[in-house]
Scaffold this motif. Structure first.
Motif, PDB file in Angstrom:
ATOM      1  N   LEU A   1      -0.476 -47.901  -9.995  1.00 57.21           N
ATOM      2  CA  LEU A   1       0.708 -47.555 -10.769  1.00 57.21           C
ATOM      3  C   LEU A   1       1.761 -47.022  -9.811  1.00 57.21           C
ATOM      4  O   LEU A   1       1.480 -46.138  -9.001  1.00 57.21           O
ATOM      5  CB  LEU A   1       0.382 -46.479 -11.813  1.00 57.21           C
ATOM      6  N   VAL A   2       2.973 -47.575  -9.908  1.00 53.23           N
ATOM      7  CA  VAL A   2       4.103 -47.064  -9.131  1.00 53.23           C
ATOM      8  C   VAL A   2       5.244 -46.779 -10.090  1.00 53.23           C
ATOM      9  O   VAL A   2       5.282 -47.288 -11.207  1.00 53.23           O
ATOM     10  CB  VAL A   2       4.559 -48.056  -8.019  1.00 53.23           C
ATOM     11  N   ARG A   3       6.164 -45.958  -9.666  1.00 57.35           N
ATOM     12  CA  ARG A   3       7.359 -45.636 -10.454  1.00 57.35           C
ATOM     13  C   ARG A   3       8.576 -45.751  -9.558  1.00 57.35           C
ATOM     14  O   ARG A   3       8.508 -45.504  -8.362  1.00 57.35           O
ATOM     15  CB  ARG A   3       7.284 -44.230 -11.031  1.00 57.35           C
ATOM     16  N   ASP A   4       9.709 -46.082 -10.195  1.00 58.50           N
ATOM     17  CA  ASP A   4      10.950 -46.125  -9.432  1.00 58.50           C
ATOM     18  C   ASP A   4      11.693 -44.804  -9.596  1.00 58.50           C
ATOM     19  O   ASP A   4      11.181 -43.868 -10.221  1.00 58.50           O
ATOM     20  CB  ASP A   4      11.811 -47.329  -9.835  1.00 58.50           C
TER      21      ASP A   4
ATOM     22  N   PRO B   1       7.649 -47.226 -15.045  1.00 62.81           N
ATOM     23  CA  PRO B   1       6.343 -47.543 -14.475  1.00 62.81           C
ATOM     24  C   PRO B   1       6.159 -49.042 -14.228  1.00 62.81           C
ATOM     25  O   PRO B   1       6.669 -49.881 -14.977  1.00 62.81           O
ATOM     26  CB  PRO B   1       5.377 -47.064 -15.558  1.00 62.81           C
ATOM     27  N   PHE B   2       5.428 -49.357 -13.184  1.00 62.88           N
ATOM     28  CA  PHE B   2       5.051 -50.723 -12.861  1.00 62.88           C
ATOM     29  C   PHE B   2       3.600 -50.685 -12.405  1.00 62.88           C
ATOM     30  O   PHE B   2       3.222 -49.811 -11.637  1.00 62.88           O
ATOM     31  CB  PHE B   2       5.923 -51.286 -11.733  1.00 62.88           C
TER      32      PHE B   2
ATOM     33  N   MET C   1       4.115 -52.531  -6.049  1.00 61.07           N
ATOM     34  CA  MET C   1       5.394 -52.272  -5.373  1.00 61.07           C
ATOM     35  C   MET C   1       6.301 -53.492  -5.467  1.00 61.07           C
ATOM     36  O   MET C   1       7.513 -53.360  -5.679  1.00 61.07           O
ATOM     37  CB  MET C   1       5.147 -51.900  -3.907  1.00 61.07           C
ATOM     38  N   ALA C   2       5.728 -54.692  -5.332  1.00 59.09           N
ATOM     39  CA  ALA C   2       6.510 -55.921  -5.438  1.00 59.09           C
ATOM     40  C   ALA C   2       7.100 -56.063  -6.843  1.00 59.09           C
ATOM     41  O   ALA C   2       8.259 -56.476  -6.997  1.00 59.09           O
ATOM     42  CB  ALA C   2       5.649 -57.131  -5.103  1.00 59.09           C
TER      43      ALA C   2
ATOM     44  N   VAL D   1       2.117 -43.851  -7.521  1.00 59.06           N
ATOM     45  CA  VAL D   1       1.763 -42.670  -8.303  1.00 59.06           C
ATOM     46  C   VAL D   1       0.250 -42.493  -8.291  1.00 59.06           C
ATOM     47  O   VAL D   1      -0.262 -41.404  -8.031  1.00 59.06           O
ATOM     48  CB  VAL D   1       2.269 -42.792  -9.754  1.00 59.06           C
ATOM     49  N   ARG D   2      -0.455 -43.591  -8.572  1.00 55.06           N
ATOM     50  CA  ARG D   2      -1.922 -43.495  -8.616  1.00 55.06           C
ATOM     51  C   ARG D   2      -2.519 -44.877  -8.411  1.00 55.06           C
ATOM     52  O   ARG D   2      -2.013 -45.858  -8.929  1.00 55.06           O
ATOM     53  CB  ARG D   2      -2.367 -42.952  -9.964  1.00 55.06           C
TER      54      ARG D   2
END
Length: 53
Positions: free
Chosen positions: A3-6, A11-12, A30-31, A44-45
């Motif tokens: 999980l990533v966030r901008d 969330p993505f 990330m992509a 994030v995780r």
């Protein structure tokens, strides 16, 4: 799964079929963030496991 966030906290997430390939999950998430125009994407995780068998 990763999980990533901008910068706007959108969330993505992304995953891979190989639970041992944590780096690939992060790269895919990330992509996805970058492809959606996310700014300052950050991890994030990340949790890579085989799940319930």
């Amino acid at each position: 799964m990763s999980l990533v966030r901008d910068a706007s906290d959108r969330p993505f997430g992304a995953g891979t079929p190989d639970p041992k390939d944590e780096k690939a999950a992060v790269t895919k998430a990330m992509a996805a963030c970058n492809a959606a125009g996310g700014q300052t994407c950050r991890e994030v995780r990340t949790d890579c496991s085989e799940g319930i068998l």
